[in-house]
Design a protein around this motif. Structure first.
Motif, PDB file in Angstrom:
ATOM      1  N   GLY A  71      40.409 -26.880   2.293  1.00  0.00           N
ATOM      2  CA  GLY A  71      40.137 -27.285   0.921  1.00  0.00           C
ATOM      3  C   GLY A  71      40.002 -26.098  -0.012  1.00  0.00           C
ATOM      4  N   ASN A  72      40.176 -24.882   0.515  1.00  0.00           N
ATOM      5  CA  ASN A  72      40.059 -23.671  -0.318  1.00  0.00           C
ATOM      6  C   ASN A  72      41.406 -23.235  -0.886  1.00  0.00           C
ATOM      7  N   GLU A  73      42.485 -23.682  -0.280  1.00  0.00           N
ATOM      8  CA  GLU A  73      43.832 -23.319  -0.737  1.00  0.00           C
ATOM      9  C   GLU A  73      44.681 -24.574  -0.839  1.00  0.00           C
ATOM     10  N   MET A  74      45.519 -24.637  -1.877  1.00  0.00           N
ATOM     11  CA  MET A  74      46.328 -25.821  -2.142  1.00  0.00           C
ATOM     12  C   MET A  74      47.808 -25.496  -1.968  1.00  0.00           C
ATOM     13  N   THR A  75      48.524 -26.414  -1.304  1.00  0.00           N
ATOM     14  CA  THR A  75      49.966 -26.237  -1.128  1.00  0.00           C
ATOM     15  C   THR A  75      50.696 -26.733  -2.375  1.00  0.00           C
ATOM     16  N   GLY A  76      51.980 -26.425  -2.455  1.00  0.00           N
ATOM     17  CA  GLY A  76      52.790 -26.870  -3.589  1.00  0.00           C
ATOM     18  C   GLY A  76      52.912 -28.377  -3.648  1.00  0.00           C
ATOM     19  N   ASN A 109      50.665 -30.584  -2.593  1.00  0.00           N
ATOM     20  CA  ASN A 109      49.400 -31.145  -3.079  1.00  0.00           C
ATOM     21  C   ASN A 109      49.173 -30.822  -4.550  1.00  0.00           C
ATOM     22  N   TRP A 110      49.668 -29.670  -5.013  1.00  0.00           N
ATOM     23  CA  TRP A 110      49.593 -29.325  -6.436  1.00  0.00           C
ATOM     24  C   TRP A 110      50.403 -30.329  -7.251  1.00  0.00           C
ATOM     25  N   ALA A 111      51.592 -30.646  -6.774  1.00  0.00           N
ATOM     26  CA  ALA A 111      52.431 -31.625  -7.467  1.00  0.00           C
ATOM     27  C   ALA A 111      51.758 -33.000  -7.448  1.00  0.00           C
ATOM     28  N   LYS A 112      51.128 -33.363  -6.323  1.00  0.00           N
ATOM     29  CA  LYS A 112      50.424 -34.655  -6.226  1.00  0.00           C
ATOM     30  C   LYS A 112      49.257 -34.693  -7.207  1.00  0.00           C
ATOM     31  N   LEU A 113      48.506 -33.616  -7.292  1.00  0.00           N
ATOM     32  CA  LEU A 113      47.390 -33.559  -8.229  1.00  0.00           C
ATOM     33  C   LEU A 113      47.891 -33.760  -9.653  1.00  0.00           C
ATOM     34  N   CYS A 114      48.954 -33.055 -10.010  1.00  0.00           N
ATOM     35  CA  CYS A 114      49.496 -33.165 -11.373  1.00  0.00           C
ATOM     36  C   CYS A 114      49.997 -34.578 -11.657  1.00  0.00           C
ATOM     37  N   LYS A 115      50.580 -35.210 -10.662  1.00  0.00           N
ATOM     38  CA  LYS A 115      51.100 -36.569 -10.850  1.00  0.00           C
ATOM     39  C   LYS A 115      49.959 -37.585 -10.932  1.00  0.00           C
ATOM     40  N   ASP A 116      49.015 -37.517  -9.986  1.00  0.00           N
ATOM     41  CA  ASP A 116      47.907 -38.478  -9.937  1.00  0.00           C
ATOM     42  C   ASP A 116      46.980 -38.358 -11.141  1.00  0.00           C
ATOM     43  N   CYS A 117      46.796 -37.147 -11.646  1.00  0.00           N
ATOM     44  CA  CYS A 117      45.875 -36.923 -12.774  1.00  0.00           C
ATOM     45  C   CYS A 117      46.588 -36.977 -14.122  1.00  0.00           C
ATOM     46  N   LYS A 118      47.838 -37.370 -14.108  1.00  0.00           N
ATOM     47  CA  LYS A 118      48.629 -37.560 -15.332  1.00  0.00           C
ATOM     48  C   LYS A 118      48.862 -36.272 -16.129  1.00  0.00           C
ATOM     49  N   THR A 142      59.491 -30.579 -12.172  1.00  0.00           N
ATOM     50  CA  THR A 142      60.139 -29.256 -12.094  1.00  0.00           C
ATOM     51  C   THR A 142      59.247 -28.203 -12.749  1.00  0.00           C
ATOM     52  N   ASP A 143      58.686 -28.531 -13.919  1.00  0.00           N
ATOM     53  CA  ASP A 143      57.782 -27.601 -14.599  1.00  0.00           C
ATOM     54  C   ASP A 143      56.586 -27.267 -13.715  1.00  0.00           C
ATOM     55  N   VAL A 144      56.049 -28.279 -13.049  1.00  0.00           N
ATOM     56  CA  VAL A 144      54.894 -28.091 -12.174  1.00  0.00           C
ATOM     57  C   VAL A 144      55.249 -27.145 -11.026  1.00  0.00           C
ATOM     58  N   ASP A 145      56.421 -27.330 -10.428  1.00  0.00           N
ATOM     59  CA  ASP A 145      56.855 -26.465  -9.329  1.00  0.00           C
ATOM     60  C   ASP A 145      57.072 -25.028  -9.805  1.00  0.00           C
ATOM     61  N   ILE A 146      57.626 -24.868 -10.986  1.00  0.00           N
ATOM     62  CA  ILE A 146      57.871 -23.525 -11.525  1.00  0.00           C
ATOM     63  C   ILE A 146      56.555 -22.804 -11.769  1.00  0.00           C
ATOM     64  N   VAL A 147      55.585 -23.494 -12.352  1.00  0.00           N
ATOM     65  CA  VAL A 147      54.278 -22.886 -12.613  1.00  0.00           C
ATOM     66  C   VAL A 147      53.594 -22.528 -11.301  1.00  0.00           C
ATOM     67  N   PHE A 148      53.694 -23.388 -10.294  1.00  0.00           N
ATOM     68  CA  PHE A 148      53.096 -23.095  -8.987  1.00  0.00           C
ATOM     69  C   PHE A 148      53.673 -21.799  -8.426  1.00  0.00           C
ATOM     70  N   THR A 149      54.986 -21.657  -8.489  1.00  0.00           N
ATOM     71  CA  THR A 149      55.652 -20.458  -7.976  1.00  0.00           C
ATOM     72  C   THR A 149      55.229 -19.225  -8.774  1.00  0.00           C
ATOM     73  N   LYS A 150      55.011 -19.396 -10.065  1.00  0.00           N
ATOM     74  CA  LYS A 150      54.637 -18.279 -10.934  1.00  0.00           C
ATOM     75  C   LYS A 150      53.236 -17.755 -10.636  1.00  0.00           C
ATOM     76  N   VAL A 151      52.277 -18.658 -10.379  1.00  0.00           N
ATOM     77  CA  VAL A 151      50.883 -18.228 -10.228  1.00  0.00           C
ATOM     78  C   VAL A 151      50.521 -17.787  -8.814  1.00  0.00           C
ATOM     79  N   GLU A 182      43.842 -19.230  -8.997  1.00  0.00           N
ATOM     80  CA  GLU A 182      45.261 -19.394  -9.329  1.00  0.00           C
ATOM     81  C   GLU A 182      45.528 -20.801  -9.862  1.00  0.00           C
ATOM     82  N   PHE A 183      44.787 -21.767  -9.335  1.00  0.00           N
ATOM     83  CA  PHE A 183      44.879 -23.149  -9.811  1.00  0.00           C
ATOM     84  C   PHE A 183      44.483 -23.229 -11.287  1.00  0.00           C
ATOM     85  N   LYS A 184      43.391 -22.563 -11.648  1.00  0.00           N
ATOM     86  CA  LYS A 184      42.959 -22.557 -13.050  1.00  0.00           C
ATOM     87  C   LYS A 184      43.975 -21.849 -13.937  1.00  0.00           C
ATOM     88  N   ASN A 185      44.605 -20.780 -13.431  1.00  0.00           N
ATOM     89  CA  ASN A 185      45.658 -20.086 -14.186  1.00  0.00           C
ATOM     90  C   ASN A 185      46.862 -21.006 -14.395  1.00  0.00           C
TER      91      ASN A 185
END
Length: 179
Positions: free
Chosen positions: A29-34, A36-45, A55-64, A76-79
């Motif tokens: 629970g200390n590190e998030m995969t891509g 799960n990051w996409a799932k969070l963004c989708k579930d939380c609107k 695609t934007d979500v994946d690009i930002v994940f790769t960037k941070v 990194e999640f907050k960034n």
């Protein structure tokens, strides 16, 4: 939530941990995969389909994330949220946009959409309604829907001398008398 309507870091971190551990029994629970990051963004609107897409979500994940890493930490999640928020909430200041994004996420749990659920009675009723049976299955039940037993399952041989399903069975004697 803290005073002044702002989202507490603890509530945000709690949601981060829930989504980070989702679907992985070994995750701390200390590190998030891509994923799960996409799932969070989708579930939380955060993903609205217009301003922000998957695609934007994946690009930002790769960037941070770190160059060789496959996961992101809470910082990194907050960034990543700070990068997505102004795009999602156009017309607001960067701080207001970030705060709005935090409010969407804080206190949320991963949803289980599409997960197999217990069968509903309606489907079972529809499948076991004998009045809707066709073909050879229809022959196995009487008008009330009760099974006919062996008679409905097997072809019973009638020793009448006529072939099966002959419509004129038992009429030979009548025809012989006419002649």
């Amino acid at each position: 939530m803290a005073e002044g309507g702002s989202v507490s870091t603890e509530a945000l971190q709690e949601s981060f941990k829930k989504f980070a551990a989702y679907g992985d029994t070994k995750a701390t629970g200390n590190e998030m995969t891509g994923k799960n990051w996409a799932k969070l963004c989708k579930d939380c609107k955060i993903i609205d389909g217009k301003a922000i897409t998957s695609t934007d979500v994946d690009i930002v994940f790769t960037k941070v994330k770190a160059k060789t890493a496959r996961v992101i930490t809470f910082e990194e999640f907050k960034n990543a949220l700070a990068e997505l928020a102004p795009k999602r909430f156009k017309g607001r200041s960067k701080e207001e946009a970030i705060e709005a994004a935090y409010k969407l996420i804080a206190g949320k749990d991963p949803t289980n959409v599409g997960v197999t659920k217990v069968t509903k009675a309606g489907a079972v009723d529809r499948l076991t309604d004998t009045s809707k049976y066709t073909g050879s299955h229809k022959e196995r039940f009487d008008q009330d829907g009760k099974g006919k037993g062996k008679v409905g399952r097997e072809d019973m041989i009638e020793k009448t001398g006529y072939v099966a399903a002959y419509k004129g069975a038992g009429t030979y004697n009548e025809k012989a008398k006419e002649k």
